[in-house]
Design a protein around this motif. Sequence first.
Motif, mmCIF file in Angstrom:
data_model
loop_
_atom_site.group_PDB
_atom_site.id
_atom_site.type_symbol
_atom_site.label_atom_id
_atom_site.label_comp_id
_atom_site.label_asym_id
_atom_site.label_seq_id
_atom_site.Cartn_x
_atom_site.Cartn_y
_atom_site.Cartn_z
ATOM 1 N N UNK A 91 62.759 46.643 14.063
ATOM 2 C CA UNK A 91 62.816 46.873 12.469
ATOM 3 C C UNK A 91 61.210 46.472 11.824
ATOM 4 N N UNK A 92 60.600 45.782 12.534
ATOM 5 C CA UNK A 92 59.290 45.246 12.135
ATOM 6 C C UNK A 92 58.269 46.520 12.044
ATOM 7 N N UNK A 93 58.534 47.637 12.871
ATOM 8 C CA UNK A 93 57.857 48.562 12.990
ATOM 9 C C UNK A 93 58.184 49.664 11.946
ATOM 10 N N UNK A 94 59.545 49.670 11.921
ATOM 11 C CA UNK A 94 60.084 50.612 10.822
ATOM 12 C C UNK A 94 59.595 50.121 9.437
ATOM 13 N N UNK A 95 59.451 48.936 9.075
ATOM 14 C CA UNK A 95 59.172 48.573 7.842
ATOM 15 C C UNK A 95 57.702 48.680 7.598
ATOM 16 N N UNK A 96 56.788 48.635 8.651
ATOM 17 C CA UNK A 96 55.457 48.805 8.658
ATOM 18 C C UNK A 96 55.271 50.554 8.214
ATOM 19 N N UNK A 97 56.133 51.256 9.076
ATOM 20 C CA UNK A 97 56.090 52.473 8.732
ATOM 21 C C UNK A 97 56.358 52.955 7.205
ATOM 22 N N UNK A 98 57.400 52.277 6.703
ATOM 23 C CA UNK A 98 57.951 52.635 5.316
ATOM 24 C C UNK A 98 56.906 51.967 4.304
ATOM 25 N N UNK A 99 56.210 50.993 4.539
ATOM 26 C CA UNK A 99 55.186 50.327 3.681
ATOM 27 C C UNK A 99 54.043 51.343 3.716
ATOM 28 N N UNK A 100 53.626 51.622 4.841
ATOM 29 C CA UNK A 100 52.489 52.770 4.894
ATOM 30 C C UNK A 100 52.862 53.928 3.976
ATOM 31 N N UNK A 101 53.982 54.636 4.098
ATOM 32 C CA UNK A 101 54.398 55.658 3.405
ATOM 33 C C UNK A 101 54.450 55.479 1.846
ATOM 34 N N UNK A 102 55.000 54.296 1.543
ATOM 35 C CA UNK A 102 55.257 53.943 0.106
ATOM 36 C C UNK A 102 53.728 53.747 -0.592
#
Length: 241
Positions: free
Chosen positions: A223-234
């Motif tokens: 989940x941490x990696x997923x949220x980091x990816x979403x943060x980058x895309x946002x």
Amino acid sequence: MRAIITFHTIDNSGSLLSFPPDTFSKFLSSLKKQDLDLCDLDTLLDPATRNGICITFDDGLRQTYRQALPILRDYDVPAHVFLNTENVGGMNDWPSQPSGSPRLEMLSWGEIEKLYAAGIYIESHTNNHPDLRGLDDAEIVLECETADKIIENRLGRYPRYFAYPYGLSNERVRAYTRDRYKGCVTTELRHLHEEEDMAALPRLDSYYLKQPWLFEHLASPIPRTYLLLRRFLRNLRAVSI
């Protein structure tokens, strides 16, 4: 792992601001099973707290009382509501609301008083929900002072925490809010680090946390990696606009 989580409304409408009630109940139950302390902001931000989650609601939408409060009570979970005061008893149709946003009912003062009596913290989100970066210094002061005084007059408690409308601020805005509030929250999508600027605290948006595989293992690496990816895309999308 420590994190502040942002919600807006608990309902089944399927809007971008909505989080389903059944999922919210499962969400809180799952966090409890992970030995994460579901606590208020004072506790979460205490250096002694190593693992904790704080639940927050932005704007002051009516379903916070009708749907969220009974579930919070079931699990004995505290929460903070960041209230913009001008629209209490009306709709979330403040002038700066983006086009296409869902039109939702706001809490009444009677419901806010019941939330407060139930142990929910009522905090400040300005009076009119503007992007503070576009205001002059006097207008920023007026937005915050008006909301804080209204809340204090209605509840007998002065707000100690603040949420920037749309999560937006700059150095000039933070220079003011840093002295006025104990802590200010943004929409920066990440967990809390060991040391944080108290005038720019990050939060995890519940929009990205609706799937059980995420919230059932919130403190784990995936989940941490997923949220980091979403943060980058946002962030990438924001730069391209």
